[in-house]
Design a protein around this motif. Structure first.
Motif, mmCIF file in Angstrom:
data_model
loop_
_atom_site.group_PDB
_atom_site.id
_atom_site.type_symbol
_atom_site.label_atom_id
_atom_site.label_comp_id
_atom_site.label_asym_id
_atom_site.label_seq_id
_atom_site.Cartn_x
_atom_site.Cartn_y
_atom_site.Cartn_z
ATOM 1 N N THR A 264 8.259 54.518 9.289
ATOM 2 C CA THR A 264 7.879 54.462 10.704
ATOM 3 C C THR A 264 6.926 55.588 11.113
ATOM 4 O O THR A 264 6.316 55.529 12.176
ATOM 5 C CB THR A 264 9.137 54.529 11.589
ATOM 6 O OG1 THR A 264 9.921 55.678 11.213
ATOM 7 C CG2 THR A 264 9.991 53.277 11.426
ATOM 8 N N PHE A 265 6.805 56.608 10.258
ATOM 9 C CA PHE A 265 5.898 57.711 10.586
ATOM 10 C C PHE A 265 5.460 58.387 9.297
ATOM 11 O O PHE A 265 6.267 58.590 8.387
ATOM 12 C CB PHE A 265 6.587 58.735 11.494
ATOM 13 C CG PHE A 265 5.787 59.998 11.708
ATOM 14 C CD1 PHE A 265 4.723 60.016 12.597
ATOM 15 C CD2 PHE A 265 6.093 61.151 11.000
ATOM 16 C CE1 PHE A 265 3.972 61.171 12.785
ATOM 17 C CE2 PHE A 265 5.360 62.315 11.187
ATOM 18 C CZ PHE A 265 4.293 62.316 12.082
ATOM 19 N N VAL A 266 4.172 58.730 9.216
ATOM 20 C CA VAL A 266 3.614 59.463 8.071
ATOM 21 C C VAL A 266 2.933 60.715 8.595
ATOM 22 O O VAL A 266 2.037 60.636 9.447
ATOM 23 C CB VAL A 266 2.604 58.607 7.280
ATOM 24 C CG1 VAL A 266 2.022 59.407 6.126
ATOM 25 C CG2 VAL A 266 3.256 57.332 6.772
ATOM 26 N N GLY A 267 3.373 61.872 8.129
ATOM 27 C CA GLY A 267 2.803 63.135 8.579
ATOM 28 C C GLY A 267 1.349 63.291 8.175
ATOM 29 O O GLY A 267 0.923 62.807 7.129
ATOM 30 N N ARG A 268 0.602 64.004 8.989
ATOM 31 C CA ARG A 268 -0.824 64.220 8.736
ATOM 32 C C ARG A 268 -1.119 65.601 8.154
ATOM 33 O O ARG A 268 -2.262 65.922 7.856
ATOM 34 C CB ARG A 268 -1.604 64.069 10.052
ATOM 35 C CG ARG A 268 -1.340 62.779 10.809
ATOM 36 C CD ARG A 268 -1.777 61.568 10.026
ATOM 37 N NE ARG A 268 -3.214 61.554 9.793
ATOM 38 C CZ ARG A 268 -3.843 60.619 9.067
ATOM 39 N NH1 ARG A 268 -3.144 59.656 8.490
ATOM 40 N NH2 ARG A 268 -5.153 60.663 8.915
ATOM 41 N N THR A 269 -0.067 66.411 7.978
ATOM 42 C CA THR A 269 -0.265 67.783 7.511
ATOM 43 C C THR A 269 0.389 67.979 6.152
ATOM 44 O O THR A 269 1.508 67.513 5.925
ATOM 45 C CB THR A 269 0.336 68.789 8.515
ATOM 46 O OG1 THR A 269 -0.235 68.561 9.806
ATOM 47 C CG2 THR A 269 0.061 70.220 8.086
ATOM 48 N N ILE A 270 -0.297 68.696 5.256
ATOM 49 C CA ILE A 270 0.245 69.028 3.935
ATOM 50 C C ILE A 270 0.858 70.431 4.003
ATOM 51 O O ILE A 270 0.207 71.378 4.443
ATOM 52 C CB ILE A 270 -0.845 68.996 2.849
ATOM 53 C CG1 ILE A 270 -1.538 67.629 2.821
ATOM 54 C CG2 ILE A 270 -0.256 69.334 1.495
ATOM 55 C CD1 ILE A 270 -0.657 66.477 2.464
ATOM 56 N N ASP A 271 2.119 70.547 3.584
ATOM 57 C CA ASP A 271 2.775 71.843 3.574
ATOM 58 C C ASP A 271 2.114 72.758 2.535
ATOM 59 O O ASP A 271 1.893 72.362 1.381
ATOM 60 C CB ASP A 271 4.265 71.669 3.236
ATOM 61 C CG ASP A 271 5.024 72.975 3.341
ATOM 62 O OD1 ASP A 271 5.131 73.677 2.322
ATOM 63 O OD2 ASP A 271 5.505 73.305 4.445
ATOM 64 N N LEU A 272 1.795 73.979 2.941
ATOM 65 C CA LEU A 272 1.062 74.898 2.068
ATOM 66 C C LEU A 272 1.865 75.318 0.846
ATOM 67 O O LEU A 272 1.302 75.558 -0.227
ATOM 68 C CB LEU A 272 0.645 76.150 2.857
ATOM 69 C CG LEU A 272 -0.457 75.936 3.910
ATOM 70 C CD1 LEU A 272 -0.668 77.214 4.706
ATOM 71 C CD2 LEU A 272 -1.756 75.500 3.241
ATOM 72 N N LEU A 273 3.190 75.425 0.981
ATOM 73 C CA LEU A 273 4.010 75.896 -0.130
ATOM 74 C C LEU A 273 4.430 74.764 -1.060
ATOM 75 O O LEU A 273 4.279 74.857 -2.273
ATOM 76 C CB LEU A 273 5.244 76.629 0.415
ATOM 77 C CG LEU A 273 4.974 77.908 1.215
ATOM 78 C CD1 LEU A 273 6.274 78.488 1.736
ATOM 79 C CD2 LEU A 273 4.252 78.930 0.336
ATOM 80 N N SER A 274 4.969 73.693 -0.500
ATOM 81 C CA SER A 274 5.490 72.607 -1.340
ATOM 82 C C SER A 274 4.450 71.558 -1.692
ATOM 83 O O SER A 274 4.694 70.728 -2.574
ATOM 84 C CB SER A 274 6.662 71.922 -0.613
ATOM 85 O OG SER A 274 6.212 71.306 0.589
ATOM 86 N N ARG A 275 3.293 71.582 -1.022
ATOM 87 C CA ARG A 275 2.239 70.585 -1.235
ATOM 88 C C ARG A 275 2.775 69.174 -1.035
ATOM 89 O O ARG A 275 2.564 68.273 -1.834
ATOM 90 C CB ARG A 275 1.601 70.718 -2.624
ATOM 91 C CG ARG A 275 1.108 72.102 -2.998
ATOM 92 C CD ARG A 275 0.185 72.675 -1.963
ATOM 93 N NE ARG A 275 -0.977 71.826 -1.688
ATOM 94 C CZ ARG A 275 -1.889 72.083 -0.743
ATOM 95 N NH1 ARG A 275 -1.725 73.123 0.062
ATOM 96 N NH2 ARG A 275 -2.903 71.284 -0.578
ATOM 97 N N THR A 276 3.522 68.992 0.037
ATOM 98 C CA THR A 276 4.077 67.685 0.378
ATOM 99 C C THR A 276 3.765 67.371 1.841
ATOM 100 O O THR A 276 3.395 68.255 2.611
ATOM 101 C CB THR A 276 5.601 67.646 0.187
ATOM 102 O OG1 THR A 276 6.221 68.627 1.046
ATOM 103 C CG2 THR A 276 5.982 67.929 -1.255
#
Length: 378
Positions: A264-276
């Motif tokens: 239902t939702f897909v984030g638009r930001t990549i986490d800097l540490l986990s790369r997810t």
């Protein structure tokens, strides 16, 4: 061909016997040396027998004499649906999982609910001491009653053109001022009641009667379990594959069940540490689901409606080629045939492959150490 074989074998056996006899007759030979020599000759004879048997079987496939075949198990390949997915871990959260705190400072005089109580939106959960505020309200009501009476008299006189405008305006201002003050004090009184902001179940009670409480201090936790979602993090390698609406298979280990849902939702930001990046999946209402449960999540981003699939462990890497073995009939015998395949994705313990045909008998047990053309027994 057969007499020649047996003649050769007979000669070999006779020669071995003569050599052994000569060795025994020679007193200078050591017993251990003679034993090693005989063992070597026996091994050579066994190899010769095996080689001749294989040659006979190849030249006469329909003959009764058979070489020793390796036992295997096979699986007949048929096209099937194959999902391309990414698997990750997730957790269940409630859309409405709220810590309720007080809006004013004071001593809690009464708690009206316990853990597990069903509550509705706006229901009073606890009362903070409001005795001083109640007395102020009663006093202001009395003052307002007097001010209202004075205002009405002044208004009647003013309507009859009796008295001054200043007297009328003063009475009106006094009345309106007291009304606003009363409303403010009544609002303060409402703030002494801790109310539930949503309908749900009281999951936690952290306040007790007689305790001091201040704004911001958690007093209750109210959860509405009918509106749950699942949160998960997916590797950035799949950022172009995962989209809103993708099918999701959620496995809850504690419940021993799978739930099918949609992204239902897909984030638009990549986490800097986990790369997810994070995704959300709205879950259907189920009585056994609880917030903070863990789950295994499979997000399906492509589905092959009909393709050949093999267990990933049967694929071997030989000379930079990926190969499998299939069983084929050769006369009355069965042989293993090497097939070079192209792997189109590995998901779970299965791999989609190209290079095989429907109906091929894939060797799934005993494939280790096989050679192309080797005789096998199913």
């Amino acid at each position: 061909m057969k007499p020649t074989l047996y003649n050769r074998l007979a000669v070999a056996v006779v020669v071995a016997g003569l050599l052994a006899a000569c060795s025994a007759a020679s007193p200078e030979d050591d017993k251990k040396a003679r034993l090693e020599k005989l063992k070597t000759e026996q091994a050579n004879i066994s190899k010769e027998i095996q080689k001749l048997e294989e040659e006979i079987a190849k030249e006469n496939p329909d003959a009764e004499t058979k070489v020793k075949a390796k036992e295997v198990a096979v699986e007949e390949l048929q096209p099937r649906k194959f999902d391309h997915f990414v698997q990750t871990q997730g957790r269940v959260e409630s859309e409405n999982n709220i810590l309720v705190s007080a809006k004013s400072m004071g001593v809690v005089t009464q708690v009206y609910v316990t853990e597990g109580s069903q509550v509705t939106k706006g229901q009073v959960l606890a009362q903070i001491d409001n005795s001083v505020i109640v007395r102020n309200i009663e006093s202001m009501k009395a003052q307002l009653e007097l001010a209202t009476a004075v205002y009405e008299r002044q208004k009647n006189l003013w309507d009859q053109k009796i008295g001054t405008e200043v007297q009328f305006l003063q009475s009106k201002t006094n009345k309106e001022s007291l009304e606003k003050q009363l409303a403010s004090v009544q609002e303060q009184n409402e703030m002494t009641r801790i109310k539930s902001p949503i309908s749900g179940v009281v999951d936690e009670v952290t306040v007790k009667a007689g305790e001091n409480i201040a704004p911001g201090m958690p007093a209750f936790r109210v959860v509405n379990a009918s509106d749950l979602k699942l949160l998960a993090n997916v590797s950035e390698a799949y950022v172009t594959d995962i989209k809103k609406g993708n099918k999701v298979i959620v496995n809850i280990p504690e419940l021993k069940k799978e739930i099918e849902a949609r992204v239902t939702f897909v984030g638009r930001t990549i986490d800097l540490l986990s790369r997810t990046f994070n995704i959300e999946v709205k879950l259907p209402s189920q009585p056994d689901l609880r917030p903070n449960m863990t789950a295994t999540v499979k997000v399906v981003f492509r589905t092959e409606p009909s393709t050949l699939v093999v267990p990933v462990n049967v694929i071997q890497q030989v000379n930079n080629e990926k190969i499998v073995y299939v069983a084929e009939a050769k006369g009355k015998q069965t042989v293993a045939r090497k097939k070079v395949v192209t792997v189109d994705g590995v998901y779970g313990n299965l791999a989609g492959v190209k290079g095989l045909n429907a109906g091929d008998k894939l060797i799934t047990v005993g494939y280790q150490g096989l050679n192309d053309g080797e005789y096998v027994k199913i």
